[in-house]
Design a protein around this motif. Structure first.
Motif, PDB file in Angstrom:
ATOM      1  N   ILE A  15      23.499  19.970   1.712  1.00  0.00           N
ATOM      2  CA  ILE A  15      24.184  19.017   2.593  1.00  0.00           C
ATOM      3  C   ILE A  15      23.213  18.509   3.655  1.00  0.00           C
ATOM      4  N   ALA A  16      23.121  17.180   3.768  1.00  0.00           N
ATOM      5  CA  ALA A  16      22.305  16.553   4.811  1.00  0.00           C
ATOM      6  C   ALA A  16      23.201  16.124   5.956  1.00  0.00           C
ATOM      7  N   ILE A  17      22.800  16.455   7.171  1.00  0.00           N
ATOM      8  CA  ILE A  17      23.557  16.130   8.371  1.00  0.00           C
ATOM      9  C   ILE A  17      22.963  14.891   9.031  1.00  0.00           C
ATOM     10  N   LYS A  18      23.797  13.860   9.216  1.00  0.00           N
ATOM     11  CA  LYS A  18      23.364  12.666   9.926  1.00  0.00           C
ATOM     12  C   LYS A  18      23.730  12.819  11.400  1.00  0.00           C
ATOM     13  N   SER A  19      22.734  12.895  12.253  1.00  0.00           N
ATOM     14  CA  SER A  19      22.973  13.012  13.692  1.00  0.00           C
ATOM     15  C   SER A  19      21.643  12.826  14.406  1.00  0.00           C
ATOM     16  N   GLN A  20      21.709  12.763  15.725  1.00  0.00           N
ATOM     17  CA  GLN A  20      20.489  12.740  16.523  1.00  0.00           C
ATOM     18  C   GLN A  20      20.190  14.107  17.128  1.00  0.00           C
ATOM     19  N   GLN A  21      20.878  15.120  16.630  1.00  0.00           N
ATOM     20  CA  GLN A  21      20.700  16.487  17.112  1.00  0.00           C
ATOM     21  C   GLN A  21      19.604  17.188  16.312  1.00  0.00           C
ATOM     22  N   PHE A  22      18.356  16.797  16.536  1.00  0.00           N
ATOM     23  CA  PHE A  22      17.256  17.433  15.818  1.00  0.00           C
ATOM     24  C   PHE A  22      15.985  17.316  16.655  1.00  0.00           C
ATOM     25  N   THR A  23      15.021  18.186  16.339  1.00  0.00           N
ATOM     26  CA  THR A  23      13.701  18.095  16.951  1.00  0.00           C
ATOM     27  C   THR A  23      12.694  18.689  15.984  1.00  0.00           C
ATOM     28  N   LEU A  24      11.477  18.192  16.012  1.00  0.00           N
ATOM     29  CA  LEU A  24      10.422  18.631  15.100  1.00  0.00           C
ATOM     30  C   LEU A  24       9.401  19.466  15.868  1.00  0.00           C
ATOM     31  N   ILE A  25       9.094  20.650  15.328  1.00  0.00           N
ATOM     32  CA  ILE A  25       8.188  21.598  15.985  1.00  0.00           C
ATOM     33  C   ILE A  25       7.026  21.911  15.045  1.00  0.00           C
ATOM     34  N   PRO A  26       5.776  21.840  15.516  1.00  0.00           N
ATOM     35  CA  PRO A  26       4.645  22.249  14.671  1.00  0.00           C
ATOM     36  C   PRO A  26       4.833  23.684  14.173  1.00  0.00           C
ATOM     37  N   GLU A  27       4.508  23.892  12.928  1.00  0.00           N
ATOM     38  CA  GLU A  27       4.700  25.201  12.301  1.00  0.00           C
ATOM     39  C   GLU A  27       4.018  26.319  13.081  1.00  0.00           C
ATOM     40  N   THR A  28       2.825  26.045  13.595  1.00  0.00           N
ATOM     41  CA  THR A  28       2.059  27.082  14.296  1.00  0.00           C
ATOM     42  C   THR A  28       2.660  27.452  15.646  1.00  0.00           C
ATOM     43  N   LEU A  29       3.502  26.588  16.202  1.00  0.00           N
ATOM     44  CA  LEU A  29       4.095  26.860  17.521  1.00  0.00           C
ATOM     45  C   LEU A  29       5.527  27.353  17.429  1.00  0.00           C
ATOM     46  N   PHE A  30       6.089  27.345  16.228  1.00  0.00           N
ATOM     47  CA  PHE A  30       7.513  27.634  16.079  1.00  0.00           C
ATOM     48  C   PHE A  30       7.819  29.120  16.247  1.00  0.00           C
ATOM     49  N   GLU A  31       8.866  29.398  17.032  1.00  0.00           N
ATOM     50  CA  GLU A  31       9.409  30.749  17.164  1.00  0.00           C
ATOM     51  C   GLU A  31      10.914  30.666  16.939  1.00  0.00           C
ATOM     52  N   VAL A  32      11.417  31.423  15.998  1.00  0.00           N
ATOM     53  CA  VAL A  32      12.816  31.300  15.610  1.00  0.00           C
ATOM     54  C   VAL A  32      13.755  31.591  16.775  1.00  0.00           C
ATOM     55  N   ASN A  33      13.383  32.494  17.648  1.00  0.00           N
ATOM     56  CA  ASN A  33      14.260  32.840  18.766  1.00  0.00           C
ATOM     57  C   ASN A  33      14.317  31.758  19.842  1.00  0.00           C
ATOM     58  N   ALA A  34      13.444  30.752  19.721  1.00  0.00           N
ATOM     59  CA  ALA A  34      13.418  29.677  20.719  1.00  0.00           C
ATOM     60  C   ALA A  34      14.052  28.392  20.203  1.00  0.00           C
ATOM     61  N   ARG A  35      14.769  28.463  19.093  1.00  0.00           N
ATOM     62  CA  ARG A  35      15.316  27.249  18.491  1.00  0.00           C
ATOM     63  C   ARG A  35      16.222  26.475  19.447  1.00  0.00           C
TER      64      ARG A  35
END
Length: 295
Positions: free
Chosen positions: A91-111
């Motif tokens: 399922i694809a969600i159409k919304s403006q509720q998104f942000t893109l994070i570089p893989e090397t900087l991503f921390e799951v607990n900071a989503r």
């Protein structure tokens, strides 16, 4: 519910002659969810071919809760939704509720913190998800309406439901279609009052965002702004366009007025389509088709 049902109409329906909906366990169900539009696509995994599509569009503003309510009622009428067991449900969600994070900087607990930088997060009604783009080396963090996830997991109880954001589907589709080019390439996807702009250079993502517009002036402003920011030339660079606009529409006219080389996109390659899909415009439904590449 009667007034809500009256707000929606089935705008497209195509079904392959050989499609057997009872064989859904050997098919993928791809589903694009937005408040104004619900679109279902079925891909036969044995033939690697899209074999069915149902499209429901609202003729007036509907809330997300209203769309979910209508979706529940649609299970009584849609042969596709009446099937509960599929090989994959994505399922694809159409919304403006998104942000893109570089893989090397991503921390799951900071989503949640990532999202709050770009969106108003309501944890009472939304759940936070993520989708990884290995080729782009980034993570898309987005929200899914809690009621939608509850409905999907309850309805497709024997099938794991995967959620992605519409921008992830588009990025993977554009990446699949893109040719390696040292020049940046602008890909445009037009939806009802929204335009999503993606710039790729070779296999690098240079830009991705979705903008709300209410006028032709807003629409072309965002496109010209991105062209300028990425040092692209509206008189020389080609701009590729998919989505809900027609060649004789005012939006297409304004594109041609300010951009010399405007090209309508095609259906994604690498997957087949029933001959019944030949009746549909090539540049439409790209976000739904591209869910096939969100492995």
């Amino acid at each position: 519910m009667d007034s809500l049902a009256a707000a929606y109409k089935q705008s497209q329906r195509v079904v392959d002659d050989a499609f057997d909906v009872s064989a859904s366990a050997h098919a993928h169900l791809y589903f694009c969810f937005g408040a104004h539009r619900l679109r279902l696509g079925v891909l036969d995994t044995e033939r690697n071919k899209f074999v069915a599509l149902e499209d429901y569009e609202s003729n007036r503003p509907v809330s997300v809760d209203g769309a979910i309510q209508y979706l529940r009622s649609l299970t009584e009428h849609s042969p596709i939704l009446q099937q509960r067991q599929w090989q994959t449900v994505r399922i694809a969600i159409k919304s403006q509720q998104f942000t893109l994070i570089p893989e090397t900087l991503f921390e799951v607990n900071a989503r949640e913190e990532y999202l709050q930088l770009n969106a108003e997060l309501d944890l009472a009604t939304e759940l936070v998800h993520q989708y990884a783009h290995p080729r782009l080396e980034l993570i898309n963090v987005f929200t899914v309406p809690t009621k939608l996830q509850a409905w999907a997991e309850g309805h497709f109880e024997t099938t794991e439901v995967e959620f992605v954001h519409q921008t992830s589907s588009l990025m993977e589709g554009f990446l699949h279609m893109a040719e390696r080019n040292p020049r940046p390439q602008l890909y445009v996807y037009v939806d009802k009052n929204y335009v999503t702009l993606v710039v790729l250079q070779d296999t690098r993502l240079e830009f991705c965002n979705s903008f709300y517009f209410t006028s032709q002036e807003d629409f072309i402003y965002y496109i010209l702004f991105v062209l300028q920011e990425k040092k692209m030339n509206p008189d020389q660079d080609h701009v590729f366009v998919w989505g809900e606009l027609m060649v004789h529409s005012e939006l297409f006219d304004v594109l041609r007025k300010y951009i010399r080389h405007v090209q309508l996109g095609k259906k994604p390659t690498g997957v087949g389509y029933s001959y019944r899909f030949d009746a549909l415009f090539e540049h439409r439904n790209f976000d739904m088709y591209s869910l096939h590449f969100c492995e």
